[in-house]
Design a protein around this motif. Structure first.
Motif, PDB file in Angstrom:
ATOM      1  N   HIS A   1     -47.621  -7.160 -15.185  1.00 52.73           N
ATOM      2  CA  HIS A   1     -47.533  -7.450 -16.618  1.00 52.73           C
ATOM      3  C   HIS A   1     -47.717  -6.171 -17.429  1.00 52.73           C
TER       4      HIS A   1
ATOM      5  N   ARG B   1     -40.434 -13.015 -18.972  1.00 48.75           N
ATOM      6  CA  ARG B   1     -41.483 -13.984 -18.635  1.00 48.75           C
ATOM      7  C   ARG B   1     -41.187 -15.312 -19.346  1.00 48.75           C
TER       8      ARG B   1
ATOM      9  N   HIS C   1     -44.008 -17.808 -20.077  1.00 56.83           N
ATOM     10  CA  HIS C   1     -45.096 -17.394 -20.963  1.00 56.83           C
ATOM     11  C   HIS C   1     -44.749 -17.738 -22.408  1.00 56.83           C
TER      12      HIS C   1
END
Length: 262
Positions: free
Chosen positions: A7, A61, A64
Motif C-alpha cells: 500500500h 484498490r 477500498h
C-alpha cells in the motif's frame, strides 16, 4: 513485501503523479481561485488533483474506499480500508506563491490511520510512515529515517503554534501565548509542516488551528507516531477525527495538553 508495504508503494506512486500535476501549476500560477462555504480557498488544481488521486486509488484498490476533501467518498463505502486524501493541504499558501503545501495520502483501517504519505514538492520534501514501517523523509533523492527529539523540558523546547479565530472563540488564545512564552523558541510554521518537523525532531511541539478536518490530519498521525511521537486532539484523545491537533515528542505531551485546558 508486507501488505502495508504494498500500500505504501502505491501511495508513493500516486504522490508522484500528483506532484507531477500540481507543481507545474504552482510554478506557472495558471489557475483561478474560488471560495468554499467555510471561507477557505479552493482552485481547479485542488479538484483535478483529487480526481487524479481518487481514480488511481480506486483503480488499484477497488475493494477500498477513498475519501477526499473536494469530492467526498468514492470506491467501496463498506470497506474497513479507506484512503483519506487532501490534494493540496495549504491551499492558501499555494495560491499566494508560498511553497508550504503538500498532498496528503493516508490509509485507515476501521477509521484508524495506519499509513501516511506527505509530499511537498515545492519544498522538495516527502515524508512517510506507518505501522511497522518506521518514519522517513526524502529530500532531493536523499533518504533518512526520522525520530522525534528527546527534549523533556518545555523551557528548552521549540514549539510551533497556529493561532486561529477558533482558539479565540474557545477563550484559549492566552493559553497559547503562555505556552509560547514558556518555550525556548516559538515558530508559526502551520499546516502539515509543523507536525512533520516534530516527527523529524526539529520541533518538539506543534499545536494546530481549531477547525482542522480528518483529511488534514489522517496522513500526519501515523508518521508522527512511527517517529516515536504522540498525536492527539487538544484534550489528549488519540484521534484524527476531531477539530484540533497537537503533536509532540511524547515527553512533553501531558504538560502541553494540560496547558491548553481552560
Amino acid at each position: 513485501m508486507t501488505v502495508l508495504s504494498q500500500h505504501l508503494a502505491l501511495a508513493k506512486s500516486v504522490a508522484d503523479a500528483a506532484d507531477g500535476f500540481t507543481l507545474p501549476h504552482f510554478d506557472d500560477r495558471d489557475f483561478t481561485v474560488d471560495w468554499k462555504q467555510n471561507q477557505t480557498e479552493v482552485t481547479e488544481i485542488d479538484r483535478n488533483a483529487e480526481q487524479l488521486i481518487v481514480e488511481a486509488l480506486v483503480t488499484a484498490r477497488p475493494d477500498h474506499g477513498v475519501f477526499g476533501e473536494e469530492h467526498g467518498l468514492a470506491g467501496d463505502a463498506t470497506s474497513p480500508w479507506r484512503w483519506v486524501i487532501d490534494p493540496i493541504d495549504g491551499t492558501s499558501g499555494f495560491v499566494r506563491g508560498i511553497p508550504v503545501w503538500a498532498t496528503l495520502i493516508a490509509l485507515t483501517h476501521h477509521d484508524v490511520p495506519v499509513l501516511g504519505v506527505v509530499s511537498a514538492p515545492a519544498l522538495g520534501f516527502r515524508w512517510w510512515g506507518g505501522v511497522g514501517i518506521g518514519a522517513h523523509v526524502e529530500r532531493r533523492g536523499v533518504h533518512r529515517e526520522i525520530h522525534v527529539s528527546n527534549v523533556d523540558d518545555l523551557a528548552e523546547a521549540q514549539v510551533s503554534i497556529t493561532h486561529s479565530s477558533g482558539w479565540d472563540e474557545l477563550g484559549l488564545t492566552s493559553n497559547l501565548v503562555s505556552l509560547q512564552q514558556a518555550a525556548r523558541r516559538s515558530r508559526g510554521v502551520g499546516d502539515f509542516w509543523q507536525h512533520m518537523l516534530v516527527a523529524e525532531g526539529a520541533m518538539d511541539v506543534a499545536v494546530d488551528a481549531v477547525g482542522v478536518e480528518p483529511y488534514d490530519l489522517a496522513a500526519l498521525k501515523p508518521i508522527v507516531e512511527a517517529a516515536g511521537g504522540t498525536f492527539t486532539d487538544r484534550f489528549g484523545e488519540m484521534t484524527h477525527l476531531h477539530d484540533t491537533a497537537v503533536s509532540t515528542n511524547g515527553r512533553l505531551h501531558a504538560e502541553v495538553i494540560a496547558s491548553l485546558q481552560p
